[in-house]
Design a protein around this motif. Structure first.
Motif, PDB file in Angstrom:
ATOM      1  N   ILE A 261      46.404  21.967  50.563  1.00 40.53           N
ATOM      2  CA  ILE A 261      45.191  21.135  50.641  1.00 40.53           C
ATOM      3  C   ILE A 261      45.512  19.836  51.390  1.00 40.53           C
ATOM      4  O   ILE A 261      44.761  19.396  52.271  1.00 40.53           O
ATOM      5  CB  ILE A 261      44.594  20.849  49.235  1.00 40.53           C
ATOM      6  CG1 ILE A 261      44.091  22.145  48.582  1.00 40.53           C
ATOM      7  CG2 ILE A 261      43.446  19.836  49.325  1.00 40.53           C
ATOM      8  CD1 ILE A 261      43.541  21.995  47.152  1.00 40.53           C
ATOM      9  N   ALA A 262      46.672  19.243  51.081  1.00 41.59           N
ATOM     10  CA  ALA A 262      47.061  17.986  51.743  1.00 41.59           C
ATOM     11  C   ALA A 262      47.217  18.206  53.249  1.00 41.59           C
ATOM     12  O   ALA A 262      46.917  17.319  54.052  1.00 41.59           O
ATOM     13  CB  ALA A 262      48.356  17.464  51.139  1.00 41.59           C
ATOM     14  N   ALA A 263      47.657  19.422  53.637  1.00 46.69           N
ATOM     15  CA  ALA A 263      47.841  19.730  55.061  1.00 46.69           C
ATOM     16  C   ALA A 263      46.546  20.213  55.713  1.00 46.69           C
ATOM     17  O   ALA A 263      46.534  20.582  56.891  1.00 46.69           O
ATOM     18  CB  ALA A 263      48.928  20.794  55.212  1.00 46.69           C
ATOM     19  N   GLY A 264      45.469  20.287  54.970  1.00 41.06           N
ATOM     20  CA  GLY A 264      44.181  20.757  55.515  1.00 41.06           C
ATOM     21  C   GLY A 264      44.108  22.268  55.644  1.00 41.06           C
ATOM     22  O   GLY A 264      43.223  22.801  56.308  1.00 41.06           O
ATOM     23  N   GLU A 265      45.054  22.988  54.994  1.00 40.81           N
ATOM     24  CA  GLU A 265      45.098  24.450  55.148  1.00 40.81           C
ATOM     25  C   GLU A 265      44.433  25.191  53.995  1.00 40.81           C
ATOM     26  O   GLU A 265      44.331  26.417  53.995  1.00 40.81           O
ATOM     27  CB  GLU A 265      46.554  24.900  55.302  1.00 40.81           C
ATOM     28  CG  GLU A 265      47.155  24.382  56.600  1.00 40.81           C
ATOM     29  CD  GLU A 265      48.584  24.838  56.816  1.00 40.81           C
ATOM     30  OE1 GLU A 265      49.227  25.299  55.855  1.00 40.81           O
ATOM     31  OE2 GLU A 265      49.048  24.736  57.970  1.00 40.81           O
ATOM     32  N   ALA A 266      44.051  24.470  52.962  1.00 41.04           N
ATOM     33  CA  ALA A 266      43.254  25.044  51.864  1.00 41.04           C
ATOM     34  C   ALA A 266      42.221  23.987  51.529  1.00 41.04           C
ATOM     35  O   ALA A 266      42.399  22.801  51.854  1.00 41.04           O
ATOM     36  CB  ALA A 266      44.136  25.358  50.659  1.00 41.04           C
ATOM     37  N   ASN A 267      41.139  24.414  50.888  1.00 40.09           N
ATOM     38  CA  ASN A 267      40.034  23.473  50.677  1.00 40.09           C
ATOM     39  C   ASN A 267      39.775  23.099  49.227  1.00 40.09           C
ATOM     40  O   ASN A 267      39.411  21.960  48.950  1.00 40.09           O
ATOM     41  CB  ASN A 267      38.756  24.058  51.285  1.00 40.09           C
ATOM     42  CG  ASN A 267      38.959  24.424  52.732  1.00 40.09           C
ATOM     43  OD1 ASN A 267      39.343  25.554  53.041  1.00 40.09           O
ATOM     44  ND2 ASN A 267      38.765  23.468  53.623  1.00 40.09           N
ATOM     45  N   ALA A 268      39.935  24.069  48.319  1.00 40.59           N
ATOM     46  CA  ALA A 268      39.581  23.758  46.932  1.00 40.59           C
ATOM     47  C   ALA A 268      40.313  24.696  45.982  1.00 40.59           C
ATOM     48  O   ALA A 268      40.604  25.850  46.319  1.00 40.59           O
ATOM     49  CB  ALA A 268      38.074  23.902  46.726  1.00 40.59           C
ATOM     50  N   THR A 269      40.611  24.165  44.791  1.00 38.13           N
ATOM     51  CA  THR A 269      41.197  24.998  43.734  1.00 38.13           C
ATOM     52  C   THR A 269      40.602  24.574  42.403  1.00 38.13           C
ATOM     53  O   THR A 269      40.149  23.437  42.255  1.00 38.13           O
ATOM     54  CB  THR A 269      42.748  24.898  43.703  1.00 38.13           C
ATOM     55  OG1 THR A 269      43.266  25.843  42.752  1.00 38.13           O
ATOM     56  CG2 THR A 269      43.228  23.503  43.310  1.00 38.13           C
ATOM     57  N   VAL A 270      40.607  25.492  41.441  1.00 40.03           N
ATOM     58  CA  VAL A 270      40.084  25.200  40.105  1.00 40.03           C
ATOM     59  C   VAL A 270      41.270  25.240  39.151  1.00 40.03           C
ATOM     60  O   VAL A 270      42.006  26.228  39.109  1.00 40.03           O
ATOM     61  CB  VAL A 270      39.024  26.252  39.679  1.00 40.03           C
ATOM     62  CG1 VAL A 270      38.436  25.896  38.313  1.00 40.03           C
ATOM     63  CG2 VAL A 270      37.926  26.374  40.726  1.00 40.03           C
ATOM     64  N   GLU A 271      41.448  24.166  38.402  1.00 39.12           N
ATOM     65  CA  GLU A 271      42.654  24.058  37.571  1.00 39.12           C
ATOM     66  C   GLU A 271      42.631  24.979  36.347  1.00 39.12           C
ATOM     67  O   GLU A 271      41.618  25.087  35.661  1.00 39.12           O
ATOM     68  CB  GLU A 271      42.825  22.622  37.091  1.00 39.12           C
ATOM     69  CG  GLU A 271      44.106  22.438  36.286  1.00 39.12           C
ATOM     70  CD  GLU A 271      44.381  20.978  35.969  1.00 39.12           C
ATOM     71  OE1 GLU A 271      45.538  20.574  36.082  1.00 39.12           O
ATOM     72  OE2 GLU A 271      43.428  20.247  35.617  1.00 39.12           O
ATOM     73  N   LEU A 272      43.790  25.608  36.117  1.00 38.58           N
ATOM     74  CA  LEU A 272      44.019  26.372  34.891  1.00 38.58           C
ATOM     75  C   LEU A 272      45.280  25.770  34.276  1.00 38.58           C
ATOM     76  O   LEU A 272      46.352  25.842  34.875  1.00 38.58           O
ATOM     77  CB  LEU A 272      44.258  27.850  35.234  1.00 38.58           C
ATOM     78  CG  LEU A 272      44.628  28.761  34.058  1.00 38.58           C
ATOM     79  CD1 LEU A 272      43.475  28.883  33.075  1.00 38.58           C
ATOM     80  CD2 LEU A 272      45.017  30.153  34.558  1.00 38.58           C
TER      81      LEU A 272
END
Ligand code: AHR
Length: 323
Positions: A261-272
């Motif tokens: 995400i920091a590198a702009g290669e993923a956009n969102a995640t939901v925490e477990l």
């Protein structure tokens, strides 16, 4: 004493009693833990956190790695029953096929706590289940996509978790619920990647081939971060930019997805949260202290993270937690 005062006293007594139960010393208790395996970074973290939570309470944890096989879990649970453990924790690989062994544990009067996944079995066969609301996780991921693409047409490819597992079933359902009524968003392809990085990559490569070299794919929804990380590699190998050409949304919040995400290669995640064992030991302590029956379902939080949520900081906060 007025009725309101009586109720207030009763409530504070109940709180005092339950905190007494929670503070109960459970050192010396023997607890069997049937873990699924080590398919993902999240699973590795759950294993280390469970060991730490047991050690902190002086619990003797007997650990059994089922290597993704239900038959190994059933064997391990039978072994724990034969040893006469005080309780059993189990993360059930799939939803069905548990009635018999759970009945055996019940007959041996050994409380069973389910961790992170559910079962299709009568509720009286286990003491409680500590898990996220997996349908909600799928909804949160789907809602993020709905909000992000607006009215644009968006063809989604979906990487499902292990076939027959509750997170795979429920995360699919929740995502579909969130995009229902948004006809511009469609799930074009959906296949299992078994919650692993390598299968996530392999399946994504197939999706890319089948969808015009990836040009027709708007987003990948992965039921966990490890498959998303595999998919990111496949997208890069195809000469496309993950996070831009193809949006990436997934579930778990492991350190590697924050790097992406920091590198702009993923956009969102939901925490477990990987700490399912802490609440499990707390309810067991109360149960052993005075027979307190916990809620049947203890639900952990499902929080969305995007690039707006300090991904580099989130990576730092998690990197030493055993992922
Ligand atoms: O049951 C929880 C899921 O199992 C996690 O989301 C996934 O990473 C793991 O394998």
């Amino acid at each position: 004493m007025s009725i309101i005062t009586k109720l207030a006293v009763a409530a504070s007594l109940a709180t005092a009693l339950s905190s007494a139960a929670l503070a109960q010393d459970i050192s010396g208790k023997v607890v069997g833990f049937s873990q699924i395996g080590s398919e993902s970074g999240w699973r590795a973290a759950e294993t280390s956190v469970t060991r730490q939570e047991a050690e902190a309470r002086g619990v003797d944890l007997k650990f059994a790695d089922a290597q993704q096989k239900q038959e190994n879990q059933i064997k391990a649970i039978r072994g724990f029953i034969a040893q006469g453990v005080d309780a059993i924790l189990v993360a059930p690989v799939v939803a069905t096929g548990w009635d018999e062994v759970l009945t055996e544990a019940k007959e041996a009067e050994i409380p069973v706590v389910l961790l992170d996944r559910g079962v299709d079995a009568p509720e009286d066969l286990y003491l409680t289940s500590v898990a996220s609301d997996q349908v909600e996780e799928g909804r949160v991921a789907g809602q993020w996509l709905v909000d992000t693409v607006g009215a644009e047409d968006c063809k989604v490819v979906e990487l499902q978790g292990t076939v027959g597992s509750t997170p795979a079933i429920n995360r699919k359902q929740g995502f579909e619920e969130a995009i229902a009524g948004h006809d511009n968003i469609t799930i074009a392809r959906s296949q299992t990647g078994d919650f692993t990085r390598s299968k996530g990559k392999e399946v994504m490569e197939g999706f890319i081939k089948a969808e015009n070299g990836g040009a027709d794919i708007c987003a990948v929804y992965a039921h966990n971060d490890d498959m998303a990380v595999g998919a990111i590699q496949a997208i890069k190998d195809a000469g496309l930019k993950p996070g831009t050409d193809i949006l990436v949304v997934s579930i778990d919040a492991v350190p590697d997805i924050f790097t992406a995400i920091a590198a702009g290669e993923a956009n969102a995640t939901v925490e477990l949260t990987p700490n399912m064992a802490g609440p499990a030991f707390d309810v067991l302590a109360a149960y052993w202290a005075d027979g307190t029956e916990p809620e049947k379902f203890i639900i952990t939080e499902s929080k969305l993270y995007t690039s707006a949520d300090d991904p580099a900081g989130e990576y730092e906060r998690r990197k030493d937690l055993g992922y």
